[in-house]
Design a protein around this motif. Structure first.
Motif, PDB file in Angstrom:
ATOM      1  N   PHE A 112     -33.907 -26.954 -38.686  1.00 23.81           N
ATOM      2  CA  PHE A 112     -33.399 -25.836 -39.474  1.00 23.81           C
ATOM      3  C   PHE A 112     -31.880 -25.680 -39.317  1.00 23.81           C
ATOM      4  O   PHE A 112     -31.345 -25.747 -38.221  1.00 23.81           O
ATOM      5  N   ARG A 113     -31.231 -25.476 -40.450  1.00 27.76           N
ATOM      6  CA  ARG A 113     -29.801 -25.114 -40.497  1.00 27.76           C
ATOM      7  C   ARG A 113     -29.634 -24.151 -41.655  1.00 27.76           C
ATOM      8  O   ARG A 113     -30.075 -24.423 -42.761  1.00 27.76           O
ATOM      9  N   VAL A 157     -27.003 -17.776 -36.321  1.00 30.96           N
ATOM     10  CA  VAL A 157     -28.390 -17.961 -36.776  1.00 30.96           C
ATOM     11  C   VAL A 157     -28.908 -19.311 -36.298  1.00 30.96           C
ATOM     12  O   VAL A 157     -30.015 -19.404 -35.752  1.00 30.96           O
ATOM     13  N   ASN A 158     -28.127 -20.367 -36.481  1.00 33.97           N
ATOM     14  CA  ASN A 158     -28.564 -21.696 -36.030  1.00 33.97           C
ATOM     15  C   ASN A 158     -28.829 -21.706 -34.526  1.00 33.97           C
ATOM     16  O   ASN A 158     -29.812 -22.276 -34.060  1.00 33.97           O
ATOM     17  N   GLU A 159     -27.957 -21.055 -33.757  1.00 30.58           N
ATOM     18  CA  GLU A 159     -28.120 -20.988 -32.310  1.00 30.58           C
ATOM     19  C   GLU A 159     -29.366 -20.176 -31.924  1.00 30.58           C
ATOM     20  O   GLU A 159     -30.106 -20.542 -31.013  1.00 30.58           O
ATOM     21  N   MET A 160     -29.625 -19.065 -32.625  1.00 32.61           N
ATOM     22  CA  MET A 160     -30.810 -18.264 -32.324  1.00 32.61           C
ATOM     23  C   MET A 160     -32.095 -19.042 -32.604  1.00 32.61           C
ATOM     24  O   MET A 160     -33.048 -18.980 -31.811  1.00 32.61           O
ATOM     25  N   THR A 197     -36.823 -22.258 -30.596  1.00 35.27           N
ATOM     26  CA  THR A 197     -37.542 -23.537 -30.557  1.00 35.27           C
ATOM     27  C   THR A 197     -37.551 -24.146 -29.155  1.00 35.27           C
ATOM     28  O   THR A 197     -38.481 -24.867 -28.802  1.00 35.27           O
ATOM     29  N   SER A 198     -36.530 -23.854 -28.365  1.00 34.31           N
ATOM     30  CA  SER A 198     -36.471 -24.395 -27.003  1.00 34.31           C
ATOM     31  C   SER A 198     -37.290 -23.573 -26.016  1.00 34.31           C
ATOM     32  O   SER A 198     -37.514 -24.015 -24.888  1.00 34.31           O
ATOM     33  N   GLY A 199     -37.700 -22.376 -26.419  1.00 35.49           N
ATOM     34  CA  GLY A 199     -38.437 -21.505 -25.512  1.00 35.49           C
ATOM     35  C   GLY A 199     -37.548 -20.571 -24.728  1.00 35.49           C
ATOM     36  O   GLY A 199     -38.011 -19.769 -23.927  1.00 35.49           O
ATOM     37  N   LYS A 200     -36.232 -20.652 -24.937  1.00 37.34           N
ATOM     38  CA  LYS A 200     -35.286 -19.771 -24.247  1.00 37.34           C
ATOM     39  C   LYS A 200     -35.521 -18.316 -24.668  1.00 37.34           C
ATOM     40  O   LYS A 200     -35.441 -17.408 -23.857  1.00 37.34           O
ATOM     41  N   THR A 201     -35.807 -18.093 -25.951  1.00 35.57           N
ATOM     42  CA  THR A 201     -36.156 -16.770 -26.458  1.00 35.57           C
ATOM     43  C   THR A 201     -37.650 -16.787 -26.725  1.00 35.57           C
ATOM     44  O   THR A 201     -38.132 -17.614 -27.498  1.00 35.57           O
ATOM     45  N   LEU A 240     -33.158 -11.777 -36.484  1.00 32.80           N
ATOM     46  CA  LEU A 240     -32.811 -13.033 -37.143  1.00 32.80           C
ATOM     47  C   LEU A 240     -33.368 -13.037 -38.556  1.00 32.80           C
ATOM     48  O   LEU A 240     -34.517 -12.657 -38.770  1.00 32.80           O
ATOM     49  N   LEU A 241     -32.542 -13.420 -39.508  1.00 32.84           N
ATOM     50  CA  LEU A 241     -33.002 -13.657 -40.874  1.00 32.84           C
ATOM     51  C   LEU A 241     -32.053 -14.687 -41.470  1.00 32.84           C
ATOM     52  O   LEU A 241     -30.839 -14.489 -41.466  1.00 32.84           O
TER      53      LEU A 241
END
Length: 182
Positions: free
Chosen positions: A34-35, A47-50, A55-59, A100-101
């Protein structure tokens, strides 16, 4: 089509049906690619960072929604609950906020049945909030002051600014009160 055309055209219709649903972002492979844009603007980078954080599980907390056309990712939205420890959100602890949107880069400037795709994604996430927070009168969102498309999206849907951004590195806080979700 250049970046300005993508941001402002909003003329091209998509033909496929849209479907929105909740996913576990760590287990939904299309999110890894996603970008929402080329990272030229602060809002695109954030947004890209969130999305990468999810996806990494950090959030890990909250609700993560995707909207697809056939098997292509159109956009994403996430909702979390404000906590007392969050700057600007702390006094609204327990209130849902849209954290996020974003639209996939290739879907910017497109419509479905004459409606902007961002509007459709926002309506979907508001319906999901309504379902999960029955009777909650407020929904919050923080918007980068330079993100005019994002600000216009939320204002079109009745969000109003309650806290101005202190500078270009902070966000304005908007609230949607007393809403009826279609």
């Amino acid at each position: 089509m250049n970046q300005l055309d993508l941001d402002d055209a909003c003329n091209e219709e998509i033909e496929g049906d849209l479907h929105s649903f909740t996913v576990d972002p760590k287990r939904y492979p299309p999110l890894r690619r996603f970008r929402c844009g080329p990272n030229e603007r602060r809002s695109e980078r954030e947004v890209n960072e969130m999305v990468r954080g999810y996806t990494s599980g950090k959030t890990t907390d909250g609700i993560f929604r995707v909207t697809i056309e056939t098997h292509r990712l159109v956009g994403v939205a996430a909702v979390r609950t404000a906590t007392a420890s969050q700057p600007d959100l702390g006094r609204y602890a327990g209130t849902p906020y849209i954290s996020l949107l974003g639209l996939s880069e290739q879907y910017r400037g497109r419509k479905k049945a004459g409606r902007r795709l961002g509007d459709l994604i926002l309506q979907d996430v508001l319906r999901e909030i309504s379902k999960r927070w029955c009777g909650t009168p407020n929904v919050l969102v923080q918007v980068n002051p330079n993100n005019t498309h994002g600000r216009n999206l939320f204002e079109r849907h009745g969000f109003r600014m309650i806290i101005r951004a202190r500078n270009d590195e902070s966000d304005a806080l908007f609230v949607y009160s007393g809403w009826q979700v279609p």
